[in-house]
Design a protein around this motif. Structure first.
Motif, PDB file in Angstrom:
ATOM      1  N   UNK A 229     -28.899   1.944  17.980  1.00  0.00           N
ATOM      2  CA  UNK A 229     -28.079   1.138  17.081  1.00  0.00           C
ATOM      3  C   UNK A 229     -28.900   0.183  16.229  1.00  0.00           C
ATOM      4  N   UNK A 230     -30.021  -0.289  16.750  1.00  0.00           N
ATOM      5  CA  UNK A 230     -30.822  -1.252  15.994  1.00  0.00           C
ATOM      6  C   UNK A 230     -31.299  -0.642  14.680  1.00  0.00           C
ATOM      7  N   UNK A 231     -31.838   0.568  14.734  1.00  0.00           N
ATOM      8  CA  UNK A 231     -32.308   1.226  13.520  1.00  0.00           C
ATOM      9  C   UNK A 231     -31.136   1.592  12.613  1.00  0.00           C
ATOM     10  N   UNK A 232     -30.078   2.100  13.203  1.00  0.00           N
ATOM     11  CA  UNK A 232     -28.919   2.487  12.384  1.00  0.00           C
ATOM     12  C   UNK A 232     -28.325   1.280  11.664  1.00  0.00           C
ATOM     13  N   UNK A 233     -28.177   0.165  12.358  1.00  0.00           N
ATOM     14  CA  UNK A 233     -27.627  -1.035  11.721  1.00  0.00           C
ATOM     15  C   UNK A 233     -28.535  -1.525  10.603  1.00  0.00           C
ATOM     16  N   UNK A 234     -29.851  -1.463  10.826  1.00  0.00           N
ATOM     17  CA  UNK A 234     -30.791  -1.890   9.791  1.00  0.00           C
ATOM     18  C   UNK A 234     -30.675  -1.006   8.554  1.00  0.00           C
ATOM     19  N   UNK A 235     -30.549   0.300   8.766  1.00  0.00           N
ATOM     20  CA  UNK A 235     -30.417   1.233   7.641  1.00  0.00           C
ATOM     21  C   UNK A 235     -29.114   0.990   6.890  1.00  0.00           C
ATOM     22  N   UNK A 236     -28.010   0.820   7.631  1.00  0.00           N
ATOM     23  CA  UNK A 236     -26.720   0.573   6.978  1.00  0.00           C
ATOM     24  C   UNK A 236     -26.752  -0.710   6.159  1.00  0.00           C
ATOM     25  N   UNK A 237     -27.367  -1.752   6.726  1.00  0.00           N
ATOM     26  CA  UNK A 237     -27.464  -3.013   6.001  1.00  0.00           C
ATOM     27  C   UNK A 237     -28.277  -2.829   4.729  1.00  0.00           C
TER      28      UNK A 237
END
Length: 261
Positions: A229-237
């Motif tokens: 989730x950390x990478x996914x949230x960073x990408x979405x942001x």
């Protein structure tokens, strides 16, 4: 049925729109010191090698801009298409930006970012006919499609009065419009834009874009290992920020001179 043709669902002129309910605050990047992107070299203009062997393309530029936006180190490594997903699953990368299908099977192995490029269906006709195109007056017209495609099914359902001319692929279907063997083409707008880029004196998009994710595909997204989730949230942001500051539109216009929206 007519209403579905005159007011296409989710028609838009730009490749990505931020979700207004998305988080506006940058997630903590402490678990994300770097993002190791994986891609392939066989999907121009998204990811491919130029004459000098350099890895370039829309996806490559986007990956670098994502890392810049969230201020983390970035690497981009190319893999053969048939090995790329397994490499991501084996933690040889943090994210795969190569058009991996958001299928149920892939959903068991990976999580996906927000869609950064949607894939609408569009009509193509000869240049002289664009100004008079009317999606509600296609009865009796011959519409070229890729045989067996969801776009063919769309035409059959919503334009029962039209004549369907199925072809083996989009290039043959578009060539039928060029040769006047068909009046129109209806199909994947992105693929059509590639053909139009080489045939600007012949034809062009007519009418609006039709967004039917359940039929035409959910678009392009970035895959990450399930639970990361950390990478996914960073990408979405980063995708939200890149849309808001104009970078995403800039990349789209650079790599797709014939826009498909």
């Amino acid at each position: 049925m007519v209403a579905l043709l005159t007011t296409p669902a989710f028609a838009q002129s730009l490749p990505y729109h931020s979700d207004p309910s998305a988080r506006e605050i940058l997630p903590s990047l402490s678990p994300v010191p770097a993002i190791r992107f994986l891609t392939t070299t066989d999907f121009p203009p998204f990811n491919f090698r130029d004459a000098g062997g350099e890895l370039i393309g829309f996806n490559v530029d986007l990956a670098r801009r994502i890392c810049t936006e969230v201020n983390v180190a970035c690497t981009i490594q190319a893999w053969p298409w048939e090995q790329a997903a397994d490499a991501l699953a084996d933690s040889q990368g943090d994210a795969l930006i190569a058009g991996l299908d958001m299928s149920d099977e892939n959903g068991k192995r990976f999580d996906f970012s927000a869609t950064y490029l949607a894939l609408p269906g569009r009509f193509v006709t000869r240049s002289a006919d664009i100004a008079t195109f009317d999606a509600t007056a296609l009865a009796g017209k011959t519409i070229a499609v890729r045989a067996g495609s969801t776009h063919e099914a769309f035409v059959k359902r919503y334009l029962p009065g039209a004549n369907i001319a199925p072809f083996a692929n989009e290039v043959e279907a578009l060539a039928a419009v060029q040769s006047r063997a068909a009046d129109l083409f209806f199909g994947d707008a992105m693929r059509a834009s590639f053909w139009l880029n080489e045939n600007l004196d012949c034809c062009g998009f007519a009418g609006d874009a039709y967004f039917r994710p359940a039929q035409f595909g959910e678009g392009l997204s970035i895959a990450v290992p399930a639970g990361n989730d950390a990478v996914r949230h960073a990408i979405d942001w980063a995708l939200i920020r890149l849309k808001e500051n104009g970078t995403l539109d800039e990349l789209y216009l650079r790599w797709f001179p014939v826009g498909f929206y």
